[in-house]
Design a protein around this motif. Structure first.
Motif, mmCIF file in Angstrom:
data_model
loop_
_atom_site.group_PDB
_atom_site.id
_atom_site.type_symbol
_atom_site.label_atom_id
_atom_site.label_comp_id
_atom_site.label_asym_id
_atom_site.label_seq_id
_atom_site.Cartn_x
_atom_site.Cartn_y
_atom_site.Cartn_z
ATOM 1 N N MET A 200 0.841 -1.193 0.000
ATOM 2 C CA MET A 200 0.000 0.000 0.000
ATOM 3 C C MET A 200 0.876 1.243 0.000
ATOM 4 N N HIS A 201 0.569 2.170 -0.847
ATOM 5 C CA HIS A 201 1.415 3.355 -0.925
ATOM 6 C C HIS A 201 0.590 4.619 -0.747
ATOM 7 N N GLY A 202 1.114 5.511 0.094
ATOM 8 C CA GLY A 202 0.512 6.815 0.236
ATOM 9 C C GLY A 202 -0.863 6.860 0.896
ATOM 10 N N PRO B 6 10.756 9.071 -0.766
ATOM 11 C CA PRO B 6 11.334 7.876 -0.135
ATOM 12 C C PRO B 6 10.236 6.889 0.263
ATOM 13 N N ASP B 7 10.608 5.648 0.428
ATOM 14 C CA ASP B 7 9.645 4.595 0.709
ATOM 15 C C ASP B 7 10.410 3.439 1.357
ATOM 16 N N VAL B 8 9.842 2.897 2.433
ATOM 17 C CA VAL B 8 10.529 1.838 3.174
ATOM 18 C C VAL B 8 10.908 0.643 2.301
ATOM 19 N N CYS B 9 10.077 0.334 1.283
ATOM 20 C CA CYS B 9 10.395 -0.881 0.532
ATOM 21 C C CYS B 9 11.732 -0.770 -0.205
ATOM 22 N N TYR B 10 12.150 0.468 -0.530
ATOM 23 C CA TYR B 10 13.437 0.621 -1.205
ATOM 24 C C TYR B 10 14.613 0.372 -0.268
ATOM 25 N N SER C 114 4.920 1.014 7.593
ATOM 26 C CA SER C 114 4.298 1.577 6.387
ATOM 27 C C SER C 114 5.359 2.122 5.435
ATOM 28 N N ASP C 115 4.923 2.599 4.269
ATOM 29 C CA ASP C 115 5.886 3.117 3.284
ATOM 30 C C ASP C 115 6.594 4.380 3.769
ATOM 31 N N ARG C 116 5.780 5.257 4.421
ATOM 32 C CA ARG C 116 6.335 6.506 4.949
ATOM 33 C C ARG C 116 5.723 6.757 6.330
ATOM 34 N N VAL D 227 1.810 -5.752 5.203
ATOM 35 C CA VAL D 227 2.787 -6.811 5.469
ATOM 36 C C VAL D 227 4.013 -6.667 4.557
ATOM 37 N N TYR D 228 3.788 -6.146 3.350
ATOM 38 C CA TYR D 228 4.860 -5.928 2.381
ATOM 39 C C TYR D 228 5.911 -4.970 2.956
ATOM 40 N N HIS D 229 5.455 -3.794 3.419
ATOM 41 C CA HIS D 229 6.415 -2.846 3.970
ATOM 42 C C HIS D 229 6.961 -3.284 5.321
ATOM 43 N N THR D 230 6.176 -4.080 6.048
ATOM 44 C CA THR D 230 6.681 -4.602 7.321
ATOM 45 C C THR D 230 7.887 -5.502 7.047
HETATM 46 ZN ZN LIG Z 1 6.816 0.846 -1.138
#
Ligand SMILES: [Zn+2]
Lengths: 704, 318
Positions: free
Chosen positions: A1-3, B227-231, B269-271, B278-281
């Motif tokens: 999930m983004h944003g 910026p985004d945690v997944c990176y 979360s991403d930001r 769960v993806y960003h976790t």
């Molecule tokens: Zn992301």
């Protein structure tokens, strides 16, 4: 999930989302039911449309529709009905993309349906313009654009113009700059009309990118493009030979073991070899492949067969900066008075090729002499023979105090054997670089804190110095070194987040400054121990310790070095050191090496006898940043039957010891110091003694 | 890591991951239902890195994974969906976590993957022919974990990946595609596993990657993006594989990841202050593992599995 903001749902939203979830679940199970039972009726298709409109990511939905299209097209012959089948898919994709234009499944569905050939591509650019206006950085759209342009046979010039428009619209469009670099390099490569002169094209590109970086100096997009232009400008297409060992015009003595006494000529280079074999090393300005006896001619009276050339590389790569072959005196040859000439010629026939595919095309030659001499065993084994080598300051005496003639770096200035660029090309380079440098100095006067401006200026100055040194090595003195060092020092303060990057660059420039000319290099050359009184030349030690270096380079100047002290620096890598084939004693103590894989280049040094890696960080870290840069079972670069098990014990698992086994097994060390590393305990020392049968001294103590 | 701006809420994150199973009927779960296999990999790997994989019923997971197995040899994102290489890798990784690769019909599975290789060396994701360097990575990673890399033409596979290399040193999905950190991870990972990192200009790519770090410490995926945690995962892993990870500020990045935690309900979360998933976790925790955050298991940057799992696969039990 983004944003999506993190907030608890309100009760009414909650209810709505439960209803929506139920609807989605219902549609999905109907879709899967129809899919499994191959039901492709209008109603069934309707359900899949509804589902994909709600969630275009459900890939099975797109698969189902492809099967349905194939099924329905099979029975359909009426062009009108075929068109309506295809149009329905295109319509659905458009809706899906409006919902989520990052949907891989939707984009691919569109490509798939259009590739069937029932519909024209005419509408596609209109659609793309709509999406690219909404999100000019969407890489799906850009990829699709390249696909459509290829399908429609759009001339590359037109697509180049599109990137110009996009860039002029917004300089901060990295995607457009990127596409521009792709198209432009294609046009240049195939020398399309209007693109035959690289010089003219690059000049126009510089103008365009200057506008971008001056409008918004903080935006990265243009800067990356500028870096690419700079590389296009300064990197010579063709590789060049920059140094060799033995060096041009030198007199080399190969000493073999014997009981005869000897006297040394003071101006010669000595190389000890028990078998009468000595290396010949070529060092190029960029990694090359294909060096062989068919493109390098070596005239040496004892060399009758074709020579086998080997790239010095820690990986599977067939390319390397440095290539080595071995020349050999015949076994019976013991005439110590006789001097034999050796001549090496290359560039007369094809085969030596750079990464970019350019041929080595500067015919060049160099020549030296060799003679064979027998010396006593003790003397011949030099510093690593019967006594433990002591790296302490007291063991060394500066060379400057001694007659310079004794220094093996005597002919360093003659290392440069490559032919010059054509004068016009050099002229163009100077004419392009000089105003660039001026422009960026000006920019920095206006905006003092522009980090990327400083970095670009530093890169321009380094490139300028490098070009001039390659072209006019004797006359040109690097004028920009101090300014460059200052720029990197500023950058460390200005942009602390990336300070290690600037520190590495700073180290490279500093190291080059120290060793690239004979005068400054001699300040770092020391005689080891008592050997100053005897005439043994090969115990000159290059001491680059306590310089706070975080990265090393300039190996083309160091091919002659047999003893090197890099202790008390900040090194964590010795990438490139494998070129130093003569190295027999190396001190890497008090640095930041964190794994044996980081020392992999040493495995290529056949003469290495003395190694100090004490007080590093081996065994401290849980990540290994060089694991995939060296040979390992994880990257399928060693045989499965490497017998790592042989060294395993209950308290030493293979997973914990294989790197040490790999590393030490190939070495012939007599002296090793690795105290002060987390990994070094009693168990480990037992393993080391097993791995290194010739080891005499470990951590300062004799091995029994 | 000496200085920390906050602490990793290990217990909360474990609870968050375990609770996802109970929220099966939420809109979020239903919308992500088709990629549950990826979700399982993200969630379970996170638990393993946190040292809590034991809290999961392993037989139940394995039996569900095998229900997603398709007769073609590949795995689907969930029961009833079609097989795809994306979910096949996740299935293999989940089985590897539980040391259960022996339940697989390895020949059939490797035939499925090698069957997706195209003439030019590239890989399709499934029978429908979408080509992407992500799929090259997946095929290579998957086959390597199964000791079956000789089933494909690796030389051609590498050649294709190299053809997707850009002038900024990065890689795109297909030749000419723009560099993107996720895509770079896939290509660098595939080259790492095949012992071919010498095709990369490490300094050029390393600089592009380290410039992904923005002022607040987080990493973005492309220039001039947020910026985004997944990176943290994509960029960090790539930088580690090419030995340039020291070019970023690790402490600042750890601070950014920790700031993206939901300290009340768990998850990352991403930001900061965005909704967790769960993806960003997973990417947050895996990123912290790369940053040597204390108490976390180490994760392999190429195979995206805990190092002890990889050691078991490549060095046996000794
Ligand atoms: Zn992301």
């Amino acid at each position: 999930m983004h944003g999506q903001p993190r907030k608890p749902l309100k009760p009414e939203d909650d209810a709505a989302s439960i209803a929506k979830a139920a609807k989605l679940r219902n549609l999905q199970s109907q879709l899967l039911h129809n899919h499994h039972n191959k039901i492709y009726t209008k109603e069934a298709l309707e359900i899949s449309s509804k589902l994909l409109e709600l969630n275009p990511e459900i890939y099975t939905g797109w698969n189902y529709r492809k099967l349905a299209v194939e099924h329905n097209l099979q029975v359909e012959t009426d062009p009108k009905s075929i068109k309506s089948i295809v149009d329905e898919e295109l319509r659905l994709v458009e809706i899906a993309l409006s919902r989520n234009f990052k949907s891989y499944g939707a984009w691919h569905h569109r490509k798939w349906i259009l590739s069937k050939g029932f519909s024209s591509f005419d509408h596609e650019f209109l659609l793309l313009n709509k999406f690219q206006k909404a999100d000019s950085r969407n890489f799906h759209a850009w990829n699709y654009r390249r696909f459509v342009a290829a399908m429609k046979n759009i001339p590359e010039e037109e697509e180049l113009q599109y990137t110009t428009d996009m860039i002029n619209n917004n300089f901060s469009n990295y995607s457009a700059w990127h596409n521009r670099s792709v198209i432009l390099s294609n046009l240049l490569k195939r020398k399309a009309e209007g693109f035959t002169s690289k010089e003219n094209v690059l000049a126009e590109e510089y103008d365009l990118v200057h506008q971008a970086v001056f409008v918004d100096p903080d935006d990265q997009s243009g800067w990356f493009y500028h870096l690419w232009l700079l590389e296009q400008t300064v990197t010579p297409d063709a590789p060049m030979l920059v140094s060799s060992w033995p060096i041009h015009d030198s007199d080399m003595i190969v000493s073999v073991k014997s009981n005869l006494d000897d006297t040394l000529l003071p101006t010669s280079t000595r190389y000890h070899s028990e078998s009468g074999t000595f290396p010949l090393i070529l060092y190029f300005n960029q990694p090359v492949e294909g060096v062989s006896s068919s493109n390098v001619t070596v005239d040496f009276m004892f060399c009758k067969e074709d020579l086998l050339w080997r790239p010095l590389s820690t990986t599977n790569s067939k390319k390397s900066h440095a290539w080595v072959t071995y020349l050999k005196f015949p076994d019976k040859e013991d005439n110590s008075s006789k001097v034999y000439p050796v001549e090496v010629r290359l560039g007369h026939s094809h085969g030596i090729v750079s990464s970019s595919g350019s041929d080595y095309n500067f015919p060049s030659r160099f020549a030296f002499t060799v003679s064979l001499q027998c010396v006593e065993l003790e003397t011949a084994e030099g510093v690593s023979g019967t006594k433990m080598l002591d790296w302490g300051d007291d063991s060394f005496q500066i060379c400057e105090a001694l007659p310079l003639d004794l220094s093996p770096i005597l002919s360093l200035d003659q290392l440069r054997i490559s032919k010059n660029h054509e004068p016009t090309a050099l002229q163009w380079l100077i004419e392009t670089m000089t105003p660039e440098i001026a422009l960026f100095r000006e920019l920095l006067l206006e905006i003092k804190g522009c980090k990327i401006g400083k970095l670009t200026l530093a890169r321009l100055l380094i490139a300028y110095d490098a070009i001039m040194t390659y072209n006019i090595p004797v006359e040109y003195k690097k004028v920009n070194t101090e300014e460059v060092l200052e720029l990197f020092t500023d950058l460390m303060k200005l942009d602390p987040t990336h300070s290690s990057y600037y520190k590495d660059e700073h180290s490279l420039v500093l190291m080059e400054k120290l060793i690239s000319n004979r005068k400054s290099m001699s300040k770092h050359c020391f005689f080891y121990g008592e050997s100053s009184s005897s005439n043994l030349c090969n115990s000159v030690c290059l001491r680059l310790n306590k310089l706070s270096l975080s990265k090393i380079g300039s190996f083309e100047h160091l091919l002659w070095v047999e003893m090197l002290d890099l202790s008390h620096n900040k090194l964590h890598s010795i990438e490139g050191l494998e070129a130093m084939q003569l190295l027999s004693s190396l001190n890497l103590g008090y640095n930041r090496f964190s794994s044996f894989t980081a020392l992999e280049p040493l495995r290529l040094l056949q003469k290495l006898k003395v190694l100090d890696i004490s007080y590093n960080e081996i065994g401290v870290h849980s990540i290994d940043t060089t694991r995939y840069l060296c040979s390992s079972p994880l990257s399928h670069t060693v045989e499965d039957d490497s017998n790592f098990n042989e060294y395993a014990r209950d308290d030493m698992k293979v997973a914990d010891t294989w790197e040490a086994v790999m590393f030490f097994r190939g070495l012939q060390l007599r002296q090793l110091n690795m105290a002060g590393n987390a990994i070094s305990d009693d168990n480990f020392r037992v393993l080391l003694v097993k791995l290194l049968p010739k080891l005499k001294w470990l951590d300062g103590k004799a091995v029994h | 890591m000496d200085l920390l701006s906050g602490e990793l809420e290990v217990e909360k994150h474990v609870q968050y991951i375990l609770s996802l199973e109970e929220k099966k009927d939420s809109l979020e779960s239903v919308a992500m239902d088709y990629l549950r296999m990826n979700g399982a990999y993200w969630g379970l790997t996170t638990l393993d890195l946190l040292g809590k994989l034991g809290t999961v019923d392993r037989d139940e997971v394995i039996s569900w994974v095998m229900q997603c197995h398709h007769e073609s040899g590949g795995f689907a994102g969930n029961v009833g969906h079609d097989p795809h290489i994306l979910y096949t890798l996740s299935a293999v990784q989940v089985l590897a976590l539980f040391d259960k690769l022996d339940v697989l019909d390895i020949d059939k599975l490797s035939d499925y993957i090698s069957g997706l290789q195209n003439e030019d060396g590239s890989f399709s994701g499934d029978i429908w022919g979408e080509v992407d360097t992500r799929f090259s990575y997946i095929a290579i990673c998957c086959l390597s974990l199964l000791h079956q890399l000789d089933k494909i033409n690796t030389e051609k596979a590498v050649e294709y990946i190299v053809s997707c290399q850009n002038l900024d040193g990065g890689f795109g999905c297909t030749p000419g595609g723009e560099s993107h950190a996720g895509q770079i991870f896939c290509c660098v990972g595939a080259l790492a596993i095949t012992g071919c990192l010498h095709h990369i200009n490490k300094d050029l790519l390393g600089w592009w990657l380290c410039e992904r770090q923005v002022k607040d410490g987080g990493l973005n995926g492309r220039p001039e993006k947020l910026p985004d945690v997944c990176y943290s995962w994509w960029v960090l892993s790539s930088l580690i594989m090419i030995d340039r990870v020291h070019w970023i500020d690790k402490e600042k990045l750890a601070g950014f990841i920790l700031d993206c935690q939901d300290k009340e309900n768990g998850g990352i979360s991403d930001r900061p202050n965005d909704a967790v998933d769960v993806y960003h976790t997973y990417f947050g925790v895996a990123g912290l593992s790369h940053l040597e955050y204390p108490g976390l298991k180490a994760i392999d940057p190429a195979y995206a599995l805990p190092v002890d799992v990889i050691n078991k696969i490549f060095f046996g039990r000794k």
